[in-house]
Design a protein around this motif. Structure first.
Motif, PDB file in Angstrom:
ATOM      1  N   ALA A 143      -4.999   6.822  -7.383  1.00  0.00           N
ATOM      2  CA  ALA A 143      -3.755   7.360  -6.677  1.00  0.00           C
ATOM      3  C   ALA A 143      -2.569   6.886  -6.418  1.00  0.00           C
ATOM      4  N   ARG A 144      -3.319   5.491  -6.213  1.00  0.00           N
ATOM      5  CA  ARG A 144      -1.488   4.681  -6.020  1.00  0.00           C
ATOM      6  C   ARG A 144      -1.040   4.186  -7.530  1.00  0.00           C
ATOM      7  N   ARG A 182       1.084  -1.399  -0.561  1.00  0.00           N
ATOM      8  CA  ARG A 182      -0.072   0.369  -0.096  1.00  0.00           C
ATOM      9  C   ARG A 182       0.601   1.704  -0.520  1.00  0.00           C
ATOM     10  N   GLU A 220       0.798   3.911  -1.233  1.00  0.00           N
ATOM     11  CA  GLU A 220      -0.332   5.521  -0.877  1.00  0.00           C
ATOM     12  C   GLU A 220      -0.652   6.082   0.616  1.00  0.00           C
ATOM     13  N   THR A 221      -0.146   4.457   1.306  1.00  0.00           N
ATOM     14  CA  THR A 221      -0.119   5.681   2.860  1.00  0.00           C
ATOM     15  C   THR A 221       0.940   5.437   3.467  1.00  0.00           C
ATOM     16  N   ILE A 267      -5.313   9.430   5.110  1.00  0.00           N
ATOM     17  CA  ILE A 267      -6.266   9.161   4.236  1.00  0.00           C
ATOM     18  C   ILE A 267      -7.447   9.682   5.375  1.00  0.00           C
ATOM     19  N   PHE A 287      -0.696  14.953  -4.772  1.00  0.00           N
ATOM     20  CA  PHE A 287      -2.153  13.859  -4.835  1.00  0.00           C
ATOM     21  C   PHE A 287      -3.113  14.244  -3.379  1.00  0.00           C
ATOM     22  N   ILE A 293      -7.872   7.001  -2.867  1.00  0.00           N
ATOM     23  CA  ILE A 293      -6.649   6.576  -3.072  1.00  0.00           C
ATOM     24  C   ILE A 293      -6.546   5.394  -3.596  1.00  0.00           C
ATOM     25  N   ILE A 300       1.098   7.027  -7.963  1.00  0.00           N
ATOM     26  CA  ILE A 300       1.724   7.272  -7.100  1.00  0.00           C
ATOM     27  C   ILE A 300       3.294   6.202  -6.939  1.00  0.00           C
ATOM     28  N   ALA A 321      -0.279  14.540   1.434  1.00  0.00           N
ATOM     29  CA  ALA A 321       0.199  14.069  -0.383  1.00  0.00           C
ATOM     30  C   ALA A 321       0.238  14.316  -0.947  1.00  0.00           C
ATOM     31  N   LEU A 367      -6.821  10.894   0.034  1.00  0.00           N
ATOM     32  CA  LEU A 367      -5.853  11.396   0.510  1.00  0.00           C
ATOM     33  C   LEU A 367      -5.844  13.284   1.002  1.00  0.00           C
TER      34      LEU A 367
END
Length: 737
Positions: free
Chosen positions: A316-317, A214, A216-217, A295, A308, A313, A320, A305, A301
RNA sequence: GGGCGAUUAGCUCAGUUGGUUAGAGCACUUGCUCGACACGCAAGAGGCCACAGGUUCGAGUCCUGUAUCGCCCACCA
């Protein structure tokens, strides 16, 4: 009135139920005779989310058999019905309907939306009640309860208040399972896990390589964690700072050594995201680290971010990952990584862990009970909810059947964490807490509120001007945890509570041992200092003939009411009892039900035969039995004893099967045939003895069979020349007669 | 990874604390429309009780291990 040549279950069953209901004997207060000993079962309240399924029918069959048996044994017998509002599940049903019209609950005022849910719940309730009746449940409708009615609301309020005042309910920031779709938290127990193949990214984090599914985190990650004994990283010290380049620029990372890290996994190093992962949260708690939200509650997000920010999410992943690649931070990607994701088992949304302010029940905090009938815990002695849960089963004050589930139960308690009882949905018991402040409870973005300086009051209604109620509702299991005593009038001191609590048996599916059974033990222990029941009888799942779960999508549902209409509720009930010990799943086929319809028919015809052939019997006479006939009566006595013993020990499946076998293959096939000849061609005295014998054995069998196959036996009992009670339902059990 | 359960007739399952020739329902074969019942009656066929060891006078039942299937819990970023 002579019995019809063929038996129509469908027609008879509705008539007989009416007869029972009108007699008033479902209510223990109306039962005749001296009944000093009481016996009680509360019905596990079906959710008002639709209709009953075969699992419910099995539950009704088992409980009704126990209840009818105990009533015949002369006990003051109460079976108490009700339904469960099932908060999240019911709300979800209505929201699904709304979704079809492209609406959500947020298009309505809270009160208006709740009216819609109430209406749906009312319809479900009515259907469920008629279904319970159709199955022949001898249940006391005069005491019917609903988890969300006024009386139960009073109980919920009182329970909340006492637990709050005892320091067991607290409000705190914790990582919770957030469902962005339904906009609510979900308890650990209600999560469902699904395996998914997702790309697994290896990222360069300064001198380390970290893995993640993940990316995006990862924006805020500034702690890098490794096992304290990992030899590869001895050069780094706990607390050491490192400057390194990360997704959106340079960051200062801090080394943390924690034993939660598995050195075998990947490089043995990971960065943590405490706000969105429970393991990470715990590590952060242990070392008192900063936590930052990445998040929001919608799954988008936050500004951290940067470019982004405000993107979802899921969208966006990819972008990213592109950026990471461009910056040279992506080392490699494993495309075949199996990842387990949590979804909300009550509605299907993908879970996104979040830190939020929630209400919890503390299971480890010490308190003292003002009264206690719990074995091993005296009034005034310090204990905890966890200890109560453990002790009452360990010392046998509560017996779980089958016994093997006790192991599961203990295992669950050992891993038990504080119980999150608040839900961000609208349908249910609203948390009875009022605040006086303007910005104290803004959870718009899932941002925790700062409760310092805010006035707080526990109250059922508004305490006055300027007060605002907590918007959350209680976990549905909070109210069902009170079920054994809220239904008996608690918190008032009622006669029912005194007479019927603790209840004798709790009969339910093994799938809700933790959700419900344990919560009842907890609530009853704390609030009453009592166990809620003495025995827990767990039944299995009813599956289709191939062993698959019955579900709408598979189209393999066998509907209990359909079966009752087709083959009779009697036959349906027997098919759910015979061949099914406690705790085992039951594979059910229509063939099996049909088989027991044949049995009902057999009982009908055998009775017809006996009645036809005893019409001229003078009931004032006394028979002189032959040796064979005496043996028959001895065998009948031992059958009665065996069946009684089986029922007392919850071996209903054995009791019913023995009766089936005896009636058909002993009584009908042998005894009737032998005595048929005597009646036809014996001396007047021999004939009389044969007639008496058949009538005696038949009468006893109808009584013994009644708990399992109540309708046809009641109907036939009404036709007996030697009946003693107005209804078979309140006849005396034939033991010692 | 930890735990639990299942494995017995073609199918669905019983077999309660170890004790004669292992049972039932459905399905199957043959014969029965004789005044309770064809939703029935009578007779019958069908089983190395998953596999391998062990305990015992005696094991479907108890112990150990293996295999297959299923469930629950935990979780590795």
């Amino acid at each position: 009135m002579p019995l019809e040549k063929t038996y129509s279950a469908k027609e008879n069953e509705t008539k007989i139920y009416k007869l029972w209901e009108e007699s008033g004997f479902f209510n223990p207060d109306n039962l005749p005779g001296d009944r000093s000993e009481s016996y009680s079962i509360v019905l596990p309240p079906p959710n008002v989310t639709g209709t009953l399924h075969m699992g419910h029918a099995a539950m009704l069959a088992i409980e009704d058999s126990l209840i009818r048996y105990q009533r015949m044994r002369g006990k003051k017998t109460l079976w108490l019905p009700g339904t469960d509002h099932a908060a999240i599940a019911t709300q979800e049903k209505v929201e699904k309907q709304l979704y079809k019209e492209k609406k959500t609950r947020h298009d309505f005022e809270r009160a208006d939306f709740l009216r819609l849910v109430d209406q749906f719940a009312q319809e479900s309730h009515d259907t469920i009640v008629s279904q319970i009746k159709r199955m022949g449940a001898s249940i006391d409708w005069s005491r019917e309860a609903f988890t969300l009615d006024a009386q139960r609301g009073q109980a919920v309020f009182e329970a909340f208040k006492r637990m709050f005042e005892g320091g067991l309910i607290y409000r705190g920031e914790r990582i919770v399972n957030w469902d962005p779709r339904l906009q609510t938290t979900v308890s650990d127990d209600e999560l469902e896990w699904r395996e998914e193949k997702t790309p697994f990214y290896y990222l360069k984090y300064g001198p380390f390589t970290i893995g993640t599914a993940r990316p995006e985190t990862k924006f805020g990650d500034k702690y890098v964690v490794m096992h304290p004994d990992d030899k590869r990283y001895t050069e780094y010290e706990h607390g050491q700072k490192l400057e390194l380049e990360w997704i959106n620029g340079p960051v200062t990372a801090t080394i943390i050594k924690d034993p939660a890290i598995d050195p075998e996994f990947g490089s043995g190093v990971m960065t943590i995201t405490p706000w969105h992962d429970s393991t990470d949260f715990e590590i952060a708690q242990r070392h008192n680290l900063d936590k930052e939200q990445i998040i929001d509650s919608q799954g988008k997000l936050l500004p951290i971010a940067q470019e982004f920010s405000n993107q979802h999410i899921s969208k966006a992943r990819g972008k990213i990952v592109e950026k990471l690649t461009a910056k040279g931070l992506l080392e490699k990607v494993d495309q075949n990584y199996l990842h387990r994701v949590a979804i909300n088992g009550r509605g299907g949304g993908l879970i996104e862990p979040q830190i939020m302010e929630q209400w919890f029940v503390d299971v480890s905090k010490e308190f003292e009970l003002p009264h206690s009938s719990l074995m091993g815990i005296k009034a005034g002695q310090k204990t905890t909810l966890k200890k109560i849960l453990q002790l009452v089963v360990k010392n046998g004050q509560i017996k779980i059947l089958p016994e093997r589930f006790e192991k599961n139960y203990f295992h669950w308690i050992n891993n038990l964490r504080d119980w999150n009882i608040s839900r961000q949905i609208w349908y249910g018991h609203r948390i009875p807490v009022w605040y006086r402040s303007t910005d104290a409870h803004d959870r718009q973005n899932g941002t925790p509120s700062d409760s310092r300086g805010v006035e707080m009051k526990i109250n059922l209604a508004s305490p006055g001007e300027g007060w605002e109620q907590d918007p959350d509702t209680l976990d549905t299991w909070f109210s069902s945890g009170l079920w054994t005593f809220s239904t008996l009038g608690w918190p008032n001191d009622t006669k029912d509570l005194e007479n019927f609590h603790p209840t004798d048996v709790l009969e339910t599916g093994y799938d809700i041992l933790f959700f419900w059974v344990a919560r009842m033990v907890l609530m009853s222990g704390f609030l009453l200092g009592e166990v809620p029941f003495k025995t827990v009888y767990l039944h299995g799942l009813v599956r289709d003939e191939k062993g698959a779960k019955m579900s709408k999508s598979l189209g393999n549902i066998i509907d209990p009411v359909d079966m009752a209409e087709k083959y009779g509720a009697d036959a349906t009930r027997l098919s759910l009892i015979i061949g099914n010990g406690p705790g085992n799943d039951l594979k059910l086929s229509e063939d099996k039900i049909r088989g027991y319809k044949h049995f009902a028919n057999k009982i009908w015809n055998a009775t017809r035969f006996v009645l036809m052939n005893t019409a001229d019997l003078d009931l004032k006479t006394t028979p002189t039995y032959s040796a064979t006939q005496q043996e028959n009566l001895v065998a009948l006595k031992s059958l009665t004893a065996a069946v009684t013993d089986d029922i007392e020990n919850y071996r209903l499946y054995l009791a019913a099967e023995k009766l089936y076998h005896y009636f058909w293959h002993q009584f009908a096939d042998k005894i009737i045939e032998e005595n048929k000849v005597i009646i036809k061609s014996g001396s007047p005295q021999e004939k009389q003895a044969a007639q008496w014998l058949l009538l005696e054995i038949l009468t006893t069998n109808l009584k013994l069979l009644h708990p399992f196959i109540p309708f046809v036996t009641e109907k036939l009992y009404q036709a007996l020349p030697n009946k003693k009670a107005p209804l078979l339902m309140i006849e005396a059990w034939p033991l010692n007669q």
